[in-house]
Design a protein around this motif. Structure first.
Motif, PDB file in Angstrom:
ATOM      1  N   PRO A   7      11.250  63.036  16.308  1.00  0.00           N
ATOM      2  CA  PRO A   7      10.390  61.872  16.566  1.00  0.00           C
ATOM      3  C   PRO A   7      10.555  61.332  17.993  1.00  0.00           C
ATOM      4  O   PRO A   7       9.590  60.850  18.584  1.00  0.00           O
ATOM      5  N   GLU A  10       8.419  63.458  20.235  1.00  0.00           N
ATOM      6  CA  GLU A  10       7.015  63.089  20.062  1.00  0.00           C
ATOM      7  C   GLU A  10       6.720  61.766  20.754  1.00  0.00           C
ATOM      8  O   GLU A  10       5.664  61.603  21.382  1.00  0.00           O
ATOM      9  N   ILE A  14       3.932  61.074  23.586  1.00  0.00           N
ATOM     10  CA  ILE A  14       2.929  60.020  23.408  1.00  0.00           C
ATOM     11  C   ILE A  14       2.953  59.054  24.589  1.00  0.00           C
ATOM     12  O   ILE A  14       1.901  58.618  25.066  1.00  0.00           O
ATOM     13  N   LEU A  46      -2.259  53.938  20.677  1.00  0.00           N
ATOM     14  CA  LEU A  46      -1.172  54.850  21.033  1.00  0.00           C
ATOM     15  C   LEU A  46       0.140  54.082  21.190  1.00  0.00           C
ATOM     16  O   LEU A  46       1.213  54.611  20.894  1.00  0.00           O
ATOM     17  N   LEU A  49       1.824  53.801  17.807  1.00  0.00           N
ATOM     18  CA  LEU A  49       2.538  55.031  17.456  1.00  0.00           C
ATOM     19  C   LEU A  49       3.814  55.163  18.271  1.00  0.00           C
ATOM     20  O   LEU A  49       4.868  55.524  17.737  1.00  0.00           O
ATOM     21  N   GLU A  50       3.711  54.858  19.542  1.00  0.00           N
ATOM     22  CA  GLU A  50       4.860  54.956  20.431  1.00  0.00           C
ATOM     23  C   GLU A  50       6.000  54.049  19.948  1.00  0.00           C
ATOM     24  O   GLU A  50       7.157  54.481  19.848  1.00  0.00           O
ATOM     25  N   LEU A  53       7.612  55.388  16.677  1.00  0.00           N
ATOM     26  CA  LEU A  53       8.466  56.564  16.888  1.00  0.00           C
ATOM     27  C   LEU A  53       9.753  56.200  17.612  1.00  0.00           C
ATOM     28  O   LEU A  53      10.838  56.647  17.224  1.00  0.00           O
ATOM     29  N   ALA A 101       8.581  62.939  11.759  1.00  0.00           N
ATOM     30  CA  ALA A 101       7.601  62.710  12.818  1.00  0.00           C
ATOM     31  C   ALA A 101       6.180  62.828  12.274  1.00  0.00           C
ATOM     32  O   ALA A 101       5.312  62.010  12.605  1.00  0.00           O
ATOM     33  N   VAL A 102       5.943  63.809  11.423  1.00  0.00           N
ATOM     34  CA  VAL A 102       4.615  63.988  10.823  1.00  0.00           C
ATOM     35  C   VAL A 102       4.284  62.815   9.909  1.00  0.00           C
ATOM     36  O   VAL A 102       3.155  62.295   9.920  1.00  0.00           O
ATOM     37  N   THR A 105       3.426  59.755  11.991  1.00  0.00           N
ATOM     38  CA  THR A 105       2.105  59.932  12.590  1.00  0.00           C
ATOM     39  C   THR A 105       1.007  59.765  11.537  1.00  0.00           C
ATOM     40  O   THR A 105      -0.046  59.185  11.827  1.00  0.00           O
ATOM     41  N   TRP A 108       0.641  56.095  10.870  1.00  0.00           N
ATOM     42  CA  TRP A 108      -0.077  55.524  12.006  1.00  0.00           C
ATOM     43  C   TRP A 108      -1.572  55.819  11.893  1.00  0.00           C
ATOM     44  O   TRP A 108      -2.399  54.942  12.135  1.00  0.00           O
ATOM     45  N   GLY A 109      -1.928  57.036  11.533  1.00  0.00           N
ATOM     46  CA  GLY A 109      -3.334  57.398  11.377  1.00  0.00           C
ATOM     47  C   GLY A 109      -4.015  56.557  10.310  1.00  0.00           C
ATOM     48  O   GLY A 109      -5.163  56.121  10.485  1.00  0.00           O
TER      49      GLY A 109
END
Length: 131
Positions: A7, A10, A14, A46, A49-50, A53, A101-102, A105, A108-109
């Motif tokens: 993460p 990632e 990002i 973004l 997400l940042e 993570l 990490a997935v 994400t 977040w999506g």
């Protein structure tokens, strides 16, 4: 061991993407935020997400320090002391770290999707009130 590195990697990517997008499209409507704190800009999303993570990676690193898996002298990761432990560590990064990490994400999506849905719904409601 070192699952927090996936993460973290990632998050670094990002951060780079966010700065490139911001520099490239400073005046673009996707990047600009309006006076009323519009959360619709791509750099804002973004940034969500940042932060997710980096925050998760930091908390995992603290947990690994607490359990003695990370030390403040070389090789820093206790799993790197022997070749057998290195393969186990790499497997953990590839499975647990990438999985985390997935998952972050994906969450977040979903948050971005809900935000867009609510933004559109509020716009429709305001149009109905104005007319």
């Amino acid at each position: 061991m070192a699952c927090f590195t996936a993460p973290l990697a990632e998050a670094i990517v990002i951060s780079i993407v966010k700065s490139i997008v911001y520099k490239k499209h400073k005046t673009d409507e996707l990047v600009k935020t309006s006076q009323n704190n519009d959360s619709g800009s791509i750099t804002t999303k973004l940034g969500w997400l940042e932060k997710m993570l980096y925050g998760g990676s930091f908390l995992l690193a603290v947990e690994h320090i607490y359990h003695g898996e990370i030390v403040f002298y070389p090789p820093f990761l206790t799993a790197m002391r022997s070749p057998e432990e290195i393969s186990v560590m790499l497997h953990e990064i590839a499975t647990v770290g990438v999985g985390m990490a997935v998952l972050v994400t994906a969450v977040w999506g979903i948050a971005v999707g809900l935000s867009a849905f609510m933004h559109k719904r509020n716009k429709r409601e305001l149009k109905g009130l104005v007319v």
